[in-house]
Design a protein around this motif. Structure first.
Motif, PDB file in Angstrom:
ATOM      1  N   PHE A 237       0.817  -1.203   0.000  1.00  0.00           N
ATOM      2  CA  PHE A 237       0.000   0.000   0.000  1.00  0.00           C
ATOM      3  C   PHE A 237       0.855   1.258   0.000  1.00  0.00           C
ATOM      4  O   PHE A 237       2.044   1.223   0.325  1.00  0.00           O
ATOM      5  CB  PHE A 237      -0.936   0.024   1.222  1.00  0.00           C
ATOM      6  CG  PHE A 237      -0.275  -0.340   2.538  1.00  0.00           C
ATOM      7  CD1 PHE A 237       0.482   0.578   3.249  1.00  0.00           C
ATOM      8  CD2 PHE A 237      -0.415  -1.619   3.063  1.00  0.00           C
ATOM      9  CE1 PHE A 237       1.076   0.253   4.461  1.00  0.00           C
ATOM     10  CE2 PHE A 237       0.182  -1.966   4.276  1.00  0.00           C
ATOM     11  CZ  PHE A 237       0.932  -1.019   4.976  1.00  0.00           C
ATOM     12  N   TRP A 238       0.228   2.367  -0.396  1.00  0.00           N
ATOM     13  CA  TRP A 238       0.803   3.704  -0.215  1.00  0.00           C
ATOM     14  C   TRP A 238      -0.326   4.685   0.049  1.00  0.00           C
ATOM     15  O   TRP A 238      -1.481   4.421  -0.310  1.00  0.00           O
ATOM     16  CB  TRP A 238       1.663   4.138  -1.405  1.00  0.00           C
ATOM     17  CG  TRP A 238       1.000   4.197  -2.765  1.00  0.00           C
ATOM     18  CD1 TRP A 238       1.120   3.272  -3.774  1.00  0.00           C
ATOM     19  CD2 TRP A 238       0.159   5.241  -3.288  1.00  0.00           C
ATOM     20  NE1 TRP A 238       0.394   3.667  -4.879  1.00  0.00           N
ATOM     21  CE2 TRP A 238      -0.202   4.872  -4.620  1.00  0.00           C
ATOM     22  CE3 TRP A 238      -0.324   6.437  -2.767  1.00  0.00           C
ATOM     23  CZ2 TRP A 238      -1.023   5.668  -5.418  1.00  0.00           C
ATOM     24  CZ3 TRP A 238      -1.153   7.235  -3.568  1.00  0.00           C
ATOM     25  CH2 TRP A 238      -1.485   6.842  -4.877  1.00  0.00           C
ATOM     26  N   LEU A 239       0.020   5.789   0.692  1.00  0.00           N
ATOM     27  CA  LEU A 239      -0.963   6.813   1.010  1.00  0.00           C
ATOM     28  C   LEU A 239      -0.379   8.171   0.653  1.00  0.00           C
ATOM     29  O   LEU A 239       0.801   8.431   0.904  1.00  0.00           O
ATOM     30  CB  LEU A 239      -1.316   6.767   2.496  1.00  0.00           C
ATOM     31  CG  LEU A 239      -2.538   7.578   2.943  1.00  0.00           C
ATOM     32  CD1 LEU A 239      -3.813   6.992   2.347  1.00  0.00           C
ATOM     33  CD2 LEU A 239      -2.634   7.580   4.470  1.00  0.00           C
ATOM     34  N   GLY A 240      -1.216   9.034   0.075  1.00  0.00           N
ATOM     35  CA  GLY A 240      -0.780  10.368  -0.285  1.00  0.00           C
ATOM     36  C   GLY A 240      -0.210  11.109   0.913  1.00  0.00           C
ATOM     37  O   GLY A 240      -0.710  10.984   2.038  1.00  0.00           O
ATOM     38  N   ALA A 241       0.836  11.891   0.683  1.00  0.00           N
ATOM     39  CA  ALA A 241       1.568  12.538   1.774  1.00  0.00           C
ATOM     40  C   ALA A 241       0.665  13.381   2.666  1.00  0.00           C
ATOM     41  O   ALA A 241       0.816  13.396   3.890  1.00  0.00           O
ATOM     42  CB  ALA A 241       2.698  13.392   1.204  1.00  0.00           C
ATOM     43  N   GLU A 242      -0.296  14.088   2.075  1.00  0.00           N
ATOM     44  CA  GLU A 242      -1.146  14.994   2.852  1.00  0.00           C
ATOM     45  C   GLU A 242      -2.231  14.252   3.635  1.00  0.00           C
ATOM     46  O   GLU A 242      -2.940  14.859   4.442  1.00  0.00           O
ATOM     47  CB  GLU A 242      -1.782  16.031   1.927  1.00  0.00           C
ATOM     48  CG  GLU A 242      -2.864  15.505   1.007  1.00  0.00           C
ATOM     49  CD  GLU A 242      -2.355  14.707  -0.192  1.00  0.00           C
ATOM     50  OE1 GLU A 242      -3.190  14.213  -0.973  1.00  0.00           O
ATOM     51  OE2 GLU A 242      -1.114  14.595  -0.347  1.00  0.00           O
ATOM     52  N   GLN A 243      -2.362  12.948   3.410  1.00  0.00           N
ATOM     53  CA  GLN A 243      -3.423  12.167   4.048  1.00  0.00           C
ATOM     54  C   GLN A 243      -2.943  11.380   5.260  1.00  0.00           C
ATOM     55  O   GLN A 243      -3.741  10.737   5.932  1.00  0.00           O
ATOM     56  CB  GLN A 243      -4.019  11.185   3.030  1.00  0.00           C
ATOM     57  CG  GLN A 243      -4.645  11.840   1.823  1.00  0.00           C
ATOM     58  CD  GLN A 243      -5.874  12.653   2.171  1.00  0.00           C
ATOM     59  OE1 GLN A 243      -6.589  12.318   3.123  1.00  0.00           O
ATOM     60  NE2 GLN A 243      -6.147  13.693   1.409  1.00  0.00           N
ATOM     61  N   ARG A 244      -1.675  11.439   5.558  1.00  0.00           N
ATOM     62  CA  ARG A 244      -1.116  10.587   6.603  1.00  0.00           C
ATOM     63  C   ARG A 244      -1.419  11.102   8.008  1.00  0.00           C
ATOM     64  O   ARG A 244      -1.729  12.263   8.194  1.00  0.00           O
ATOM     65  CB  ARG A 244       0.396  10.446   6.384  1.00  0.00           C
ATOM     66  CG  ARG A 244       0.705   9.793   5.051  1.00  0.00           C
ATOM     67  CD  ARG A 244       2.174   9.853   4.684  1.00  0.00           C
ATOM     68  NE  ARG A 244       2.348   9.485   3.278  1.00  0.00           N
ATOM     69  CZ  ARG A 244       3.457   9.673   2.591  1.00  0.00           C
ATOM     70  NH1 ARG A 244       4.509  10.237   3.163  1.00  0.00           N
ATOM     71  NH2 ARG A 244       3.512   9.316   1.320  1.00  0.00           N
ATOM     72  N   GLY A 245      -1.337  10.198   8.958  1.00  0.00           N
ATOM     73  CA  GLY A 245      -1.544  10.562  10.353  1.00  0.00           C
ATOM     74  C   GLY A 245      -2.992  10.602  10.788  1.00  0.00           C
ATOM     75  O   GLY A 245      -3.293  11.076  11.889  1.00  0.00           O
ATOM     76  N   ARG A 246      -3.911  10.099   9.977  1.00  0.00           N
ATOM     77  CA  ARG A 246      -5.337  10.126  10.312  1.00  0.00           C
ATOM     78  C   ARG A 246      -5.915   8.739  10.547  1.00  0.00           C
ATOM     79  O   ARG A 246      -7.124   8.597  10.726  1.00  0.00           O
ATOM     80  CB  ARG A 246      -6.123  10.819   9.196  1.00  0.00           C
ATOM     81  CG  ARG A 246      -5.591  12.197   8.832  1.00  0.00           C
ATOM     82  CD  ARG A 246      -6.405  12.817   7.718  1.00  0.00           C
ATOM     83  NE  ARG A 246      -5.763  14.021   7.199  1.00  0.00           N
ATOM     84  CZ  ARG A 246      -6.274  14.787   6.237  1.00  0.00           C
ATOM     85  NH1 ARG A 246      -7.445  14.475   5.697  1.00  0.00           N
ATOM     86  NH2 ARG A 246      -5.625  15.856   5.816  1.00  0.00           N
ATOM     87  N   GLY A 247      -5.074   7.709  10.485  1.00  0.00           N
ATOM     88  CA  GLY A 247      -5.536   6.350  10.701  1.00  0.00           C
ATOM     89  C   GLY A 247      -6.210   5.718   9.508  1.00  0.00           C
ATOM     90  O   GLY A 247      -6.751   4.606   9.624  1.00  0.00           O
TER      91      GLY A 247
END
Length: 200
Positions: free
Chosen positions: A95-105
């Motif tokens: 998986f990967w997550l957009g940089a601005e979306q991280r830290g929200r679980g």
């Protein structure tokens, strides 16, 4: 396999489509994605087209599904998650997550949904889902650790990444493992880690 959309009411997982191409390109051009995953670098339209042609379509036709992570049923792509078949009863999660979306679980939620589907008798009926990450990717480790994955070791210089050998963490969850946090199954360095989120 039959295409499935998954949701817990906070994140939605659905197959990426050609309409998502521009969003995928933007996310995959962020340096952190290339640093911690095996996507092509640089990443442009031809790479996105290859992703659809070589991974998304064939994956769903077989047993290697890929989902776009979305904040709403018809929302934009904010990340990607998938299972890659290893054999008839085992897959590897990535998986990967957009940089601005991280830290929200959100990634932990996505991992939970994919594992539930993977192990379900009316899903993929898997016995094992494995995970690998380059050493230092504490955020990726946190996402799977919260979902019952157990640490299985360090592969020293275990993977070749862009011409350089790198150490790799490995973990897995079995169908019989409970879904909640598995902190006691990980080395102390991971417990309560406040490392800067790198991925996921």
């Amino acid at each position: 396999m039959e295409i499935r959309t998954l949701s817990d009411g906070a994140v939605w997982l659905s197959p990426p489509t050609a309409a998502d191409t521009d969003d995928i390109i933007v996310h995959c051009q962020h340096p952190s994605i290339g640093q911690w995953t095996t996507i092509p670098v640089p990443y442009g339209r031809s790479e996105a087209e290859s992703f659809f042609a070589d991974f998304v379509g064939p994956g769903w036709a077989g047993r290697s599904p890929t989902w776009a992570i979305r904040p709403a049923p018809d929302g934009p792509v904010i990340g990607m998650i998938g299972l890659t078949e290893q054999d008839a009863s085992a897959c590897e999660i990535g998986f990967w997550l957009g940089a601005e979306q991280r830290g929200r679980g959100r990634m932990a939620r996505a991992v939970a949904l994919v594992c539930e589907f993977g192990f379900a008798a009316d899903g993929m009926g898997l016995a094992r889902i494995s995970w690998r990450a380059f050493v230092g990717n504490y955020a990726s480790a946190a996402a799977v650790r919260r979902n019952g994955f157990r640490y299985e070791g360090l592969a020293r210089l275990g993977v070749l990444h862009r011409g350089v050998r790198r150490d790799e963490w490995r973990a897995a969850r079995l169908y019989s493992d409970p879904p909640g946090p598995a902190d006691d199954a990980w080395p102390a360095e991971f417990s309560g880690s406040r490392k800067v989120a790198r991925h996921g």
